[in-house]
Motif scaffolding. Sequence first.
Motif, PDB file in Angstrom:
ATOM      1  N   LYS A  23     -11.344   6.122  33.741  1.00  0.00           N
ATOM      2  CA  LYS A  23     -10.257   6.128  34.157  1.00  0.00           C
ATOM      3  C   LYS A  23      -9.192   5.673  35.109  1.00  0.00           C
ATOM      4  N   GLU A  24      -9.883   5.973  36.303  1.00  0.00           N
ATOM      5  CA  GLU A  24      -9.468   6.020  37.947  1.00  0.00           C
ATOM      6  C   GLU A  24      -7.992   6.453  37.924  1.00  0.00           C
ATOM      7  N   LEU A  25      -8.077   7.239  37.548  1.00  0.00           N
ATOM      8  CA  LEU A  25      -6.642   8.681  37.295  1.00  0.00           C
ATOM      9  C   LEU A  25      -6.893   9.558  38.136  1.00  0.00           C
ATOM     10  N   SER A  26      -6.146   9.823  39.592  1.00  0.00           N
ATOM     11  CA  SER A  26      -6.516  10.818  40.233  1.00  0.00           C
ATOM     12  C   SER A  26      -6.561  12.234  40.052  1.00  0.00           C
ATOM     13  N   LEU A  27      -6.033  13.167  40.435  1.00  0.00           N
ATOM     14  CA  LEU A  27      -5.709  14.628  39.895  1.00  0.00           C
ATOM     15  C   LEU A  27      -4.641  14.416  39.580  1.00  0.00           C
ATOM     16  N   ASP A  28      -3.621  14.346  41.324  1.00  0.00           N
ATOM     17  CA  ASP A  28      -2.154  13.801  40.943  1.00  0.00           C
ATOM     18  C   ASP A  28      -1.816  13.171  39.231  1.00  0.00           C
ATOM     19  N   GLU A  29      -2.153  12.230  39.078  1.00  0.00           N
ATOM     20  CA  GLU A  29      -1.858  11.884  37.958  1.00  0.00           C
ATOM     21  C   GLU A  29      -2.047  12.683  36.484  1.00  0.00           C
ATOM     22  N   VAL A  30      -3.450  12.833  36.898  1.00  0.00           N
ATOM     23  CA  VAL A  30      -3.960  14.216  35.419  1.00  0.00           C
ATOM     24  C   VAL A  30      -2.779  14.994  35.790  1.00  0.00           C
ATOM     25  N   ALA A  31      -2.363  15.839  37.202  1.00  0.00           N
ATOM     26  CA  ALA A  31      -1.589  16.920  36.623  1.00  0.00           C
ATOM     27  C   ALA A  31      -0.360  16.268  36.128  1.00  0.00           C
ATOM     28  N   LEU A  36      -0.605  20.360  33.845  1.00  0.00           N
ATOM     29  CA  LEU A  36      -0.560  21.740  34.776  1.00  0.00           C
ATOM     30  C   LEU A  36      -1.008  21.222  36.490  1.00  0.00           C
ATOM     31  N   SER A  37      -1.402  22.149  37.525  1.00  0.00           N
ATOM     32  CA  SER A  37      -1.323  21.770  38.233  1.00  0.00           C
ATOM     33  C   SER A  37      -2.397  21.255  39.216  1.00  0.00           C
ATOM     34  N   LYS A  38      -2.511  20.736  40.217  1.00  0.00           N
ATOM     35  CA  LYS A  38      -3.475  19.601  39.958  1.00  0.00           C
ATOM     36  C   LYS A  38      -5.098  20.968  41.436  1.00  0.00           C
ATOM     37  N   ALA A  39      -4.370  21.949  42.064  1.00  0.00           N
ATOM     38  CA  ALA A  39      -5.505  22.894  42.041  1.00  0.00           C
ATOM     39  C   ALA A  39      -5.498  23.744  40.594  1.00  0.00           C
ATOM     40  N   MET A  40      -5.396  23.888  39.744  1.00  0.00           N
ATOM     41  CA  MET A  40      -5.905  24.012  38.437  1.00  0.00           C
ATOM     42  C   MET A  40      -6.956  23.326  37.959  1.00  0.00           C
ATOM     43  N   LEU A  41      -6.700  21.660  38.167  1.00  0.00           N
ATOM     44  CA  LEU A  41      -7.342  20.906  37.098  1.00  0.00           C
ATOM     45  C   LEU A  41      -8.964  20.853  38.239  1.00  0.00           C
ATOM     46  N   SER A  42      -8.658  20.440  39.637  1.00  0.00           N
ATOM     47  CA  SER A  42      -9.867  20.733  40.400  1.00  0.00           C
ATOM     48  C   SER A  42     -10.713  21.935  40.580  1.00  0.00           C
ATOM     49  N   ARG A  43     -10.122  22.855  40.197  1.00  0.00           N
ATOM     50  CA  ARG A  43     -10.748  23.775  39.791  1.00  0.00           C
ATOM     51  C   ARG A  43     -11.848  24.103  38.762  1.00  0.00           C
ATOM     52  N   ALA A  44     -10.880  23.931  37.803  1.00  0.00           N
ATOM     53  CA  ALA A  44     -11.548  23.723  36.364  1.00  0.00           C
ATOM     54  C   ALA A  44     -13.032  22.231  36.204  1.00  0.00           C
ATOM     55  N   GLU A  45     -12.705  21.269  37.435  1.00  0.00           N
ATOM     56  CA  GLU A  45     -13.338  20.558  37.967  1.00  0.00           C
ATOM     57  C   GLU A  45     -14.616  20.830  38.492  1.00  0.00           C
ATOM     58  N   ARG A  46     -14.679  21.818  39.099  1.00  0.00           N
ATOM     59  CA  ARG A  46     -16.041  21.994  40.459  1.00  0.00           C
ATOM     60  C   ARG A  46     -16.771  22.807  39.232  1.00  0.00           C
ATOM     61  N   GLY A  47     -15.780  23.877  37.608  1.00  0.00           N
ATOM     62  CA  GLY A  47     -16.115  25.040  37.247  1.00  0.00           C
ATOM     63  C   GLY A  47     -15.837  25.944  38.141  1.00  0.00           C
ATOM     64  N   GLN A  48     -15.072  26.250  39.190  1.00  0.00           N
ATOM     65  CA  GLN A  48     -14.727  27.586  39.063  1.00  0.00           C
ATOM     66  C   GLN A  48     -13.140  27.949  38.368  1.00  0.00           C
TER      67      GLN A  48
END
Length: 78
Positions: A23-31, A36-48
């Motif tokens: 969808k060509e969305l950045s983590l900032d846009e999804v946040a 949700l915070s960008k950090a939380m989404l990033s950790r979820a994406e990475r499986g952390q």
Amino acid sequence: MDRPRAEATGQATTRFRAWRLAKELSLDEVADLTGLSKAMLSRAERGQRELAPMTKVKVARRLGVAVRDLFEVSEVSA
């Protein structure tokens, strides 16, 4: 709410990341869209980080897609 990942969630996190990139969305846009915070989404994406089931529903609803399009979904027996 959210809890550390208990086991590998690579397929689920890959699905979410693949959808976001398609969808060509950045983590900032999804946040911004999900609240949700960008950090939380990033950790979820990475499986952390494993998102709680209701958080997955919230993310999917705010993005206008089915939960199964973004995350691994366990079957629930009646």
